[in-house]
Design a protein around this motif. Structure first.
Motif, PDB file in Angstrom:
ATOM      1  N   UNK A  64       5.006   2.118  11.084  1.00 23.29           N
ATOM      2  CA  UNK A  64       5.374   1.424  12.128  1.00 23.29           C
ATOM      3  C   UNK A  64       6.797   0.698  12.073  1.00 23.29           C
ATOM      4  N   UNK A  65       7.274   0.103  11.043  1.00 23.06           N
ATOM      5  CA  UNK A  65       8.568  -0.306  11.028  1.00 23.06           C
ATOM      6  C   UNK A  65       9.550   0.685  11.463  1.00 23.06           C
ATOM      7  N   UNK A  66       9.466   1.839  11.056  1.00 20.56           N
ATOM      8  CA  UNK A  66      10.383   2.760  11.163  1.00 20.56           C
ATOM      9  C   UNK A  66      10.732   3.084  12.858  1.00 20.56           C
ATOM     10  N   UNK A  67       9.322   3.171  13.515  1.00 12.77           N
ATOM     11  CA  UNK A  67       9.124   3.356  14.986  1.00 12.77           C
ATOM     12  C   UNK A  67       9.857   2.020  15.741  1.00 12.77           C
ATOM     13  N   UNK A  87      14.034   7.312  13.590  1.00 10.92           N
ATOM     14  CA  UNK A  87      13.124   7.673  12.625  1.00 10.92           C
ATOM     15  C   UNK A  87      13.382   8.753  11.810  1.00 10.92           C
ATOM     16  N   UNK A  88      14.196   9.834  12.219  1.00 12.67           N
ATOM     17  CA  UNK A  88      14.358  11.081  11.296  1.00 12.67           C
ATOM     18  C   UNK A  88      15.399  10.423  10.307  1.00 12.67           C
ATOM     19  N   UNK A  89      16.346   9.721  10.595  1.00  6.38           N
ATOM     20  CA  UNK A  89      17.308   8.924   9.534  1.00  6.38           C
ATOM     21  C   UNK A  89      16.611   8.345   8.455  1.00  6.38           C
ATOM     22  N   UNK A  90      15.461   7.548   8.872  1.00  5.78           N
ATOM     23  CA  UNK A  90      14.848   6.603   8.003  1.00  5.78           C
ATOM     24  C   UNK A  90      14.092   7.385   7.093  1.00  5.78           C
ATOM     25  N   UNK A  91      13.365   8.451   7.700  1.00  5.99           N
ATOM     26  CA  UNK A  91      12.210   9.399   7.099  1.00  5.99           C
ATOM     27  C   UNK A  91      13.076  10.164   5.787  1.00  5.99           C
ATOM     28  N   UNK A 135       0.725  -1.480  -0.163  1.00  9.89           N
ATOM     29  CA  UNK A 135      -0.148   0.008   0.144  1.00  9.89           C
ATOM     30  C   UNK A 135       0.921   1.264   0.014  1.00  9.89           C
ATOM     31  N   UNK A 136       2.184   1.165   0.782  1.00  5.45           N
ATOM     32  CA  UNK A 136       2.694   2.486   0.816  1.00  5.45           C
ATOM     33  C   UNK A 136       4.185   2.076   0.724  1.00  5.45           C
ATOM     34  N   UNK A 137       4.916   2.274  -0.619  1.00  4.71           N
ATOM     35  CA  UNK A 137       6.305   1.566  -1.020  1.00  4.71           C
ATOM     36  C   UNK A 137       7.186   2.040   0.193  1.00  4.71           C
ATOM     37  N   UNK A 138       6.989   3.149   0.925  1.00  4.21           N
ATOM     38  CA  UNK A 138       8.011   3.782   1.893  1.00  4.21           C
ATOM     39  C   UNK A 138       7.445   3.520   3.304  1.00  4.21           C
TER      40      UNK A 138
END
Length: 499
Positions: free
Chosen positions: A202-205, A220-224, A193-196
């Motif tokens: 939730x995976x980033x958190x 999470x800032x790095x991942x974003x 549903x969301x490629x990113x």
């Protein structure tokens, strides 16, 4: 030796796992182009052999369009903002560790894959992700390379609670036994549903929370901020053939440097010590150029396109330094050719098998150890800096002359440029077919130990270290309308053709 090739007018896929090749060929049969098939093939490989090319690693692609234009997509993660020289030294370390929570960059894999599709794909994204999600959910026979990796890297994996839970205890350890990855299936459900989804859902958190619990610094800032991007590939010529390689932050320019020097030499017999001694001597010289000048292009003292010119190479060789010791690493390469003439050379990796050996257990994301591509020595393009891209061993080749074109590559980490030089010269100088070129016995110089590695079947000299295998290669070829795919007998895969 099994003649592992496939040919078709509709397109072919050659990968290290037969199931992945089959999934990619079905995408071609459904009307997808080479990039669509590459996305589906790549995701299947991330499920089947997650120790080599899982979602916690990186992805790079060369794409030759049917019109003959070549593009490069960079899916490389970067150093987290808190991974600094002071942070590493402050923990009593003298270098970036080979494994553990400080060895990882952000995972660029899904970002690179998505950027490839968004730029060049034609099918619906969901249709490309679904086969891999079903594979992770319903299960698959455990590939032999995955089973071997669990044994070889057991001690490293046991050092991390998440890897014990989500890798060692979640997977069978016997080749061919049914395996499932429910956490990865949940991740891919979100990715449909969301490629990113990995970078902002939730995976980033979950990644930030788990990394903090084991002493890591990815947040999470790095991942974003992790995204794929397009850059100009490098191009050179070898005896009338156009050769494209991946630009920095990859080591692709080192392949071109080797070929530039080999072009001025009369080569010895293909399976001879003389040929490898020449290659090793040249490799020692050009690797020194790589380690001094190649890294994040923002910090390189020489423009990447300029560095890929022969006159620049010859000038720099006068000031070469000794190449530092490095380990070989591992990865997986695949190639696709579609019925319209599009070609993809795709490569993905965690660097070492199972990368950092650190796994976020809920989504079964094992992170790379690609921060090993940085150095703590100051003033180099590969110096550790927040948000910097590491010197990357991943690279791949597209070569073309008249109506013939190839995409080829192999696993092998720092050995890759020498393997690429062997493949190209096997085809161009020795007249081998692509199948014979990637299956011929190999010998290469190992910069980590400053010794020559030699496979069985090669005319090994005394003092060379014999090894079972050096990398696993794959290739596709187009000759006019005919497309052919070839796999390496060193691996487990077979090519698949679309009708």
């Amino acid at each position: 030796m099994v003649r592992a090739w496939a040919e078709s007018l509709g397109g072919v896929v050659a990968s290290e796992e037969t199931i992945a090749s089959s999934i990619g060929s079905k995408i071609l049969s459904s009307g997808g182009n080479a990039v669509d098939a590459a996305v589906a093939t790549s995701l299947a490989l991330a499920v089947l052999i997650p120790h080599l090319g899982g979602v916690g690693g990186d992805f790079f692609m060369l794409y030759r369009t049917p019109e003959g234009n070549v593009f490069f997509v960079n899916g490389s993660g970067f150093a987290p903002r808190r991974l600094t020289r002071d942070e590493v030294l402050g923990r009593g370390l003298k270098d970036i560790p080979e494994s553990g929570p400080l060895s990882s960059t952000t995972p660029g894999y899904l970002a690179g894959l998505y950027h490839s599709w968004r730029s060049f794909g034609t099918m619906e994204w969901t249709d490309l992700v679904r086969p891999a999600r079903l594979l992770a959910s319903k299960g698959f026979p455990l590939p032999s390379s995955t089973a071997r990796s669990l044994k070889l890297r057991r001690e490293c994996l046991e050092s991390d609670p998440g890897s014990r839970e989500a890798v060692l205890n979640a997977l069978p350890h016997q080749e061919g036994a049914p395996a499932r990855l429910p956490g990865l299936s949940a991740l891919l459900t979100g990715v449909e549903d969301d490629p990113l989804y990995l970078y902002r859902g939730e995976p980033a958190e979950a990644l930030e929370e788990y990394m903090a619990s084991v002493g890591g610094v990815i947040g999470v800032e790095d991942l974003a901020e992790t995204r794929g991007f397009i850059a100009d590939p490098l191009i050179s010529e070898y005896r009338g053939w156009k050769i494209w390689e991946m630009p920095p932050n990859t080591q692709g320019v080192t392949t071109l440097h080797l070929l530039m020097l080999l072009e001025d030499i009369e080569l010895a017999e293909p399976i001879s010590p003389q040929r490898i001694n020449v290659l090793a001597n040249l490799a020692r010289r050009v690797y020194s150029i790589r380690d001094k000048y190649v890294g994040d292009p923002r910090y390189m003292p020489i423009d990447p396109q300029s560095l890929a010119r022969k006159e620049t190479l010859l000038r720099l060789l006068g000031g070469e330094e000794a190449s530092p010791a490095r380990s070989a690493g591992d990865t997986t390469f695949f190639a696709v050719a579609d019925g319209e003439g599009g070609i993809v050379a795709g490569i993905q990796s965690l660097f070492y098998p199972w990368g950092s050996c650190v796994t976020e257990p809920r989504f079964q994301i094992t992170l790379n150890n690609r921060a090993r591509g940085f150095t703590l020595k100051e003033g180099l393009p590969s110096t550790l800096r927040p948000r910097a891209l590491p010197l990357h061993t991943l690279s791949a080749v597209i070569m073309e002359r008249e109506d013939r074109a190839f995409a080829l590559g192999a696993s092998g980490g720092h050995l890759r440029p020498q393997q690429h030089a062997l493949f190209v010269t096997n085809i161009v100088d020795y007249g081998m077919s692509a199948f014979d070129a990637i299956n011929a016995p190999r010998a290469v110089w190992d910069p980590g130990r400053d010794e020559i590695l030699c496979e069985n079947g090669f005319a090994c000299q005394q003092g060379w270290r014999k090894v079972e295998r050096i990398g696993v290669a794959n290739a596709v070829e187009t000759v006019g309308r005919v497309k052919r795919g070839y796999t390496d007998s060193r691996g487990d895969g077979l090519p698949a053709a679309a009708p």
